[in-house]
Write a protein that holds these residues in place. Structure first.
Motif, PDB file in Angstrom:
ATOM      1  N   THR A 138       0.837  -1.205   0.000  1.00 54.51           N
ATOM      2  CA  THR A 138       0.000   0.000   0.000  1.00 54.51           C
ATOM      3  C   THR A 138       0.870   1.252   0.000  1.00 54.51           C
ATOM      4  O   THR A 138       0.641   2.179  -0.787  1.00 54.51           O
ATOM      5  CB  THR A 138      -0.929   0.011   1.218  1.00 54.51           C
ATOM      6  OG1 THR A 138      -1.770  -1.151   1.193  1.00 54.51           O
ATOM      7  CG2 THR A 138      -1.802   1.255   1.204  1.00 54.51           C
ATOM      8  N   ALA A 139       1.881   1.287   0.863  1.00 55.17           N
ATOM      9  CA  ALA A 139       2.781   2.441   0.906  1.00 55.17           C
ATOM     10  C   ALA A 139       3.531   2.575  -0.417  1.00 55.17           C
ATOM     11  O   ALA A 139       3.761   3.686  -0.906  1.00 55.17           O
ATOM     12  CB  ALA A 139       3.771   2.293   2.053  1.00 55.17           C
ATOM     13  N   ARG A 140       3.902   1.451  -0.988  1.00 55.51           N
ATOM     14  CA  ARG A 140       4.613   1.465  -2.274  1.00 55.51           C
ATOM     15  C   ARG A 140       3.733   2.057  -3.370  1.00 55.51           C
ATOM     16  O   ARG A 140       4.176   2.906  -4.153  1.00 55.51           O
ATOM     17  CB  ARG A 140       5.018   0.044  -2.626  1.00 55.51           C
ATOM     18  CG  ARG A 140       5.866  -0.109  -3.880  1.00 55.51           C
ATOM     19  CD  ARG A 140       5.926  -1.571  -4.262  1.00 55.51           C
ATOM     20  NE  ARG A 140       7.015  -1.854  -5.191  1.00 55.51           N
ATOM     21  CZ  ARG A 140       7.141  -3.006  -5.824  1.00 55.51           C
ATOM     22  NH1 ARG A 140       6.277  -3.971  -5.626  1.00 55.51           N
ATOM     23  NH2 ARG A 140       8.161  -3.204  -6.654  1.00 55.51           N
ATOM     24  N   ALA A 141       2.479   1.614  -3.432  1.00 60.26           N
ATOM     25  CA  ALA A 141       1.551   2.114  -4.452  1.00 60.26           C
ATOM     26  C   ALA A 141       1.235   3.586  -4.246  1.00 60.26           C
ATOM     27  O   ALA A 141       1.198   4.369  -5.197  1.00 60.26           O
ATOM     28  CB  ALA A 141       0.270   1.290  -4.440  1.00 60.26           C
ATOM     29  N   LEU A 146       1.839   9.231  -5.810  1.00 60.66           N
ATOM     30  CA  LEU A 146       2.185  10.615  -5.471  1.00 60.66           C
ATOM     31  C   LEU A 146       3.323  11.118  -6.354  1.00 60.66           C
ATOM     32  O   LEU A 146       3.268  12.239  -6.876  1.00 60.66           O
ATOM     33  CB  LEU A 146       2.580  10.701  -3.998  1.00 60.66           C
ATOM     34  CG  LEU A 146       3.059  12.065  -3.497  1.00 60.66           C
ATOM     35  CD1 LEU A 146       1.980  13.125  -3.709  1.00 60.66           C
ATOM     36  CD2 LEU A 146       3.449  11.983  -2.025  1.00 60.66           C
ATOM     37  N   LEU A 147       4.354  10.299  -6.525  1.00 61.58           N
ATOM     38  CA  LEU A 147       5.480  10.676  -7.372  1.00 61.58           C
ATOM     39  C   LEU A 147       5.016  10.924  -8.802  1.00 61.58           C
ATOM     40  O   LEU A 147       5.442  11.894  -9.449  1.00 61.58           O
ATOM     41  CB  LEU A 147       6.539   9.571  -7.344  1.00 61.58           C
ATOM     42  CG  LEU A 147       7.796   9.786  -8.183  1.00 61.58           C
ATOM     43  CD1 LEU A 147       8.526  11.060  -7.751  1.00 61.58           C
ATOM     44  CD2 LEU A 147       8.720   8.584  -8.058  1.00 61.58           C
ATOM     45  N   ASN A 148       4.127  10.073  -9.285  1.00 61.60           N
ATOM     46  CA  ASN A 148       3.593  10.229 -10.642  1.00 61.60           C
ATOM     47  C   ASN A 148       2.823  11.539 -10.782  1.00 61.60           C
ATOM     48  O   ASN A 148       2.959  12.252 -11.785  1.00 61.60           O
ATOM     49  CB  ASN A 148       2.681   9.043 -10.970  1.00 61.60           C
ATOM     50  CG  ASN A 148       2.181   9.068 -12.395  1.00 61.60           C
ATOM     51  OD1 ASN A 148       2.922   9.367 -13.329  1.00 61.60           O
ATOM     52  ND2 ASN A 148       0.909   8.755 -12.573  1.00 61.60           N
ATOM     53  N   ALA A 170       1.539   0.493 -11.242  1.00 61.94           N
ATOM     54  CA  ALA A 170       2.314   0.658 -10.008  1.00 61.94           C
ATOM     55  C   ALA A 170       1.587   1.497  -8.969  1.00 61.94           C
ATOM     56  O   ALA A 170       1.946   1.475  -7.792  1.00 61.94           O
ATOM     57  CB  ALA A 170       3.669   1.287 -10.322  1.00 61.94           C
ATOM     58  N   GLY A 171       0.575   2.236  -9.386  1.00 65.05           N
ATOM     59  CA  GLY A 171      -0.158   3.077  -8.453  1.00 65.05           C
ATOM     60  C   GLY A 171      -1.273   2.359  -7.723  1.00 65.05           C
ATOM     61  O   GLY A 171      -1.985   2.955  -6.918  1.00 65.05           O
ATOM     62  N   THR A 172      -1.437   1.059  -7.987  1.00 59.18           N
ATOM     63  CA  THR A 172      -2.467   0.274  -7.304  1.00 59.18           C
ATOM     64  C   THR A 172      -1.796  -0.867  -6.544  1.00 59.18           C
ATOM     65  O   THR A 172      -0.699  -1.291  -6.881  1.00 59.18           O
ATOM     66  CB  THR A 172      -3.484  -0.305  -8.301  1.00 59.18           C
ATOM     67  OG1 THR A 172      -2.786  -1.137  -9.260  1.00 59.18           O
ATOM     68  CG2 THR A 172      -4.198   0.802  -9.047  1.00 59.18           C
TER      69      THR A 172
END
Length: 216
Positions: A138-141, A146-148, A170-172
């Motif tokens: 979850t933190a990774r996604a 956010l970075l995107n 990668a956002g999910t």
């Protein structure tokens, strides 16, 4: 030096001895090289590149290419982005802003904070994403999402040319554990075990799938 018949663009020698290259673009406007050249050969080489771009339809007006500020660090831009970020015209909610700040401090700044914004590439993103691993999906996604968002805003603000965030999906994130809803018997036991003033809250949570903030 006047233009030679049959050649693309023109090269002329300036009073200081350097050479200036100019050409007419597909849009009918005259453009000149951003710098002068020491030799005619160098000037002609630059013109040849412009002509090749025109032939393969890859040419864009020089002013259409953003001038990347290589001194603008990712952290500086991200902090400004966080301050100015709006959702449907409204500032970020306090908890959302705090969550974004935590993601930046814990997962993004350690890798990208001190890097020039325009220097971050897709390979950097892939290495960072792989390094985070699957331990906290979850933190990774959320960090990637956010970075995107920040990099897309940087493109819109003409602070960089393209977004390097190109990892599909990668956002999910997927749940690590499968959630099993409580049975009716378990729900009854749980409700009876709660103080009277909270029993309705438990039933509403189970029956309406409301979040804690909505329940309270």
């Amino acid at each position: 030096m006047a233009r030679t018949k049959g050649t693309f663009g023109s090269v002329e020698q300036l009073s200081g001895g350097h050479y200036r290259a100019r050409y007419i673009g597909p849009d009918g406007r005259r453009y000149k090289a951003p710098t002068t050249f020491l030799t005619i050969k160098d000037a002609r080489g630059w013109l040849a590149i412009q002509q090749a771009d025109i032939i393969r339809k890859a040419w864009v007006p020089p002013e259409a290419t953003p001038k990347i500020d290589q001194k603008l660090l990712f952290r500086a831009y991200a902090e400004t982005w966080l301050t100015k970020r709006r959702v449907k015209g409204e500032p970020l909610k306090v908890r959302t802003r705090e969550h974004y700040q935590w993601l930046l401090n814990e997962h993004i700044y350690p890798t990208f904070g001190a890097m020039p914004l325009g220097s971050i590439n897709a390979e950097d993103i892939h290495k960072w994403h792989d390094k985070m691993g699957n331990g906290t999906p979850t933190a990774r996604a959320h960090s990637y999402g956010l970075l995107n968002a920040i990099m897309n805003s940087a493109v819109a603000d003409r602070k960089t040319t393209t977004s390097p965030c190109v990892i599909r999906g990668a956002g999910t994130s997927r749940r690590v554990k499968k959630i099993r809803p409580a049975s009716l018997a378990e729900l009854e036991a749980l409700t009876k075990a709660m103080p009277a003033q909270y029993q309705a809250l438990v039933l509403m949570a189970a029956g309406c799938a409301l979040r804690f903030g909505e329940l309270t």
